[in-house]
Design an enzyme around this catalytic site. Structure first.
Site, short mmCIF file in Angstrom:
data_model
loop_
_atom_site.label_atom_id
_atom_site.label_comp_id
_atom_site.label_asym_id
_atom_site.label_seq_id
_atom_site.Cartn_x
_atom_site.Cartn_y
_atom_site.Cartn_z
N LEU A 1 -19.40 -35.69 24.38
CA LEU A 1 -20.29 -36.95 24.70
C LEU A 1 -20.12 -37.35 26.07
O LEU A 1 -21.09 -38.08 26.21
CB LEU A 1 -19.70 -37.81 23.54
CG LEU A 1 -20.40 -37.85 22.20
CD1 LEU A 1 -19.68 -38.78 21.15
CD2 LEU A 1 -21.81 -38.22 22.28
N HIS B 1 -6.63 -43.03 26.21
CA HIS B 1 -7.21 -42.95 24.72
C HIS B 1 -6.04 -43.63 23.78
O HIS B 1 -4.75 -43.68 24.13
CB HIS B 1 -7.18 -41.27 24.14
CG HIS B 1 -8.40 -40.66 24.72
ND1 HIS B 1 -8.39 -39.48 25.12
CD2 HIS B 1 -9.63 -41.05 24.77
CE1 HIS B 1 -9.56 -39.00 25.55
NE2 HIS B 1 -10.46 -40.11 25.59
N TRP C 1 -4.29 -43.12 21.32
CA TRP C 1 -3.37 -42.39 20.75
C TRP C 1 -2.48 -41.79 21.90
O TRP C 1 -1.57 -41.02 21.45
CB TRP C 1 -3.74 -41.17 19.65
CG TRP C 1 -4.69 -40.16 20.46
CD1 TRP C 1 -4.38 -38.88 20.62
CD2 TRP C 1 -6.05 -40.16 20.71
NE1 TRP C 1 -5.10 -38.13 21.16
CE2 TRP C 1 -6.32 -38.95 21.11
CE3 TRP C 1 -7.00 -41.20 20.58
CZ2 TRP C 1 -7.77 -38.45 21.65
CZ3 TRP C 1 -8.47 -41.02 21.13
CH2 TRP C 1 -8.63 -39.70 21.44
N HIS D 1 -16.61 -46.41 26.24
CA HIS D 1 -15.37 -45.81 26.25
C HIS D 1 -15.11 -45.18 27.72
O HIS D 1 -14.03 -45.13 28.12
CB HIS D 1 -15.57 -44.75 25.32
CG HIS D 1 -14.39 -43.74 25.03
ND1 HIS D 1 -13.48 -43.89 23.98
CD2 HIS D 1 -14.13 -42.72 25.88
CE1 HIS D 1 -12.79 -42.76 24.17
NE2 HIS D 1 -12.84 -41.97 25.33
N GLU D 2 -15.87 -44.39 28.15
CA GLU D 2 -16.01 -43.64 29.64
C GLU D 2 -15.64 -44.73 30.80
O GLU D 2 -14.77 -44.28 31.48
CB GLU D 2 -16.86 -42.75 29.98
CG GLU D 2 -17.46 -41.82 28.88
CD GLU D 2 -16.09 -40.83 28.43
OE1 GLU D 2 -15.33 -40.72 29.31
OE2 GLU D 2 -15.98 -40.24 27.55
N ASP E 1 -0.39 -45.18 25.03
CA ASP E 1 -1.51 -45.50 25.96
C ASP E 1 -1.27 -46.48 27.13
O ASP E 1 -2.18 -46.82 27.70
CB ASP E 1 -2.89 -45.96 25.23
CG ASP E 1 -2.23 -47.34 24.54
OD1 ASP E 1 -1.23 -47.74 24.54
OD2 ASP E 1 -3.27 -47.96 24.04
ZN LIG Z 1 -12.05 -40.59 26.33
#
Ligand SMILES: [Zn+2]
Length: 326
Positions: free
Chosen positions: A192, A246, A248, A236-237, A256
């Site tokens: 993505l 991220h 996690w 997100h990017e 993170d």
């Molecule tokens: Zn990412």
């Protein structure tokens, strides 16, 4: 007899050769809109490749990490003059008509970024009560500076950053110290998107998003990938571009580097239940509705206060993206 046969072969060859030439003049065939079963972002994978190729990058990022901690501790991770405005250069790198996304679709992406980074997204009210105190307004504004359209012969692009190089049939970034460069293209490997973290090579600085995940289906017509059609891939990017990891920590119960996000086992996909817990130490409720998880676009709607401080630190004086804060 032999002569006739050779002549026939030559005729057949010429026929096919002409066919090939004719085919080259045909308009490019459209390919089906990519449909993906899960979110996949290659930001960490690309970072590992870049650190292997450039050992000094690890050192630069360690320095940025120290700077980030100092800046947050001193309370200087605040907006300069109350606001940070980020000019965005969008590179639409396309082969098919569908990949040549419309101006409206590009603008809808800018609008989504402004909503998500200013906590004005309409779905912000869905954040469960136990995380409402962590929900934040990052306070960064995005303005579309320029859209560059680049027709290419390449069917798809990997994570080797060729899309960011005019010499490789892509489109080179414009002044990355003062612009966020965003590439819309057909990504391979069911990706993505991916982003480059602060500290990386300016020649490849920016974010890359699959063309059918750019913008919001609710704001602009276009061909969109199901479940990833509200513009959250770019949110997100751009989070990575502002130094977020991220949620996690790219490891089982990893970190993170943010204090107020719970420890997650791993990435979450789809739309988990509000009561979904981690099995990491303390079995906390997971913040799967955070933009830095892997959930569907419709199921991510918050950044945390700690993420805001971490992002704003990159814009502080002497920070890796200080030029934007001046
Ligand atoms: Zn990412």
């Amino acid at each position: 007899m032999k002569r006739v046969t050779l002549a026939s072969i030559a005729a057949v060859f010429i026929f096919f050769a002409c066919q090939k030439n004719d085919a080259a003049k045909e308009p490019v065939e459209e390919t089906a809109t990519p449909q993906l079963t899960e979110r996949k972002c290659a930001a960490d994978e690309v970072l590992q490749q870049q650190m292997a190729a450039d050992p000094a990058l690890r050192q630069r990022m360690q320095e940025i990490e120290k700077f980030t901690s100092r800046t947050i501790a001193s309370g200087n991770a605040r907006l300069v003059n109350g606001v940070i405005e980020i000019p965005v250069v969008v590179h639409v790198v396309y082969r098919t008509t569908a990949e040549n996304i419309s101006d409206a679709q590009v603008q809808s992406q800018i609008d989504v970024l402004n909503e998500d980074f200013n906590n004005t997204n309409t779905d912000r009210t869905k954040v469960p009560d136990h995380f409402k105190g962590d929900q934040t307004n990052v306070g960064v504004r995005f303005v579309l500076a320029q859209t560059i359209r680049k027709q290419t012969k390449k069917r798809s692009w990997g994570t080797n950053d060729d899309v960011k190089r005019s010499s490789r049939d892509g489109s080179s970034p414009i002044d990355p110290a003062n612009n966020l460069n965003m590439w819309s293209c057909n990504l391979s490997q069911s990706l993505l998107g991916y982003a480059q973290f602060p500290g990386g090579n300016p020649a490849t600085d920016g974010v890359v998003v699959l063309y059918s995940a750019v913008g919001s289906k609710d704001k602009a017509a276009g061909t969109y990938t199901s479940n990833y059609n509200l513009g959250r891939t770019a949110t997100h990017e751009v989070g990575h571009w502002m130094n977020l990891r991220h949620i996690w920590g790219d490891a089982t119960c990893g970190s993170d580097l943010v204090g107020d996000t719970p420890q997650h086992n791993t990435s979450n996909g789809g739309c988990p239940s509000a009561t979904h817990r981690s099995t990491c130490t303390g079995t906390p409720l997971e913040m799967w509705m955070n933009y830095m998880d892997y959930t569907y676009d419709a199921c991510m709607y918050m950044f945390s206060n700690g993420q805001r401080d971490r992002m704003l630190a990159v814009f502080a004086a002497n920070g890796p993206r200080a030029a934007f804060g001046q």
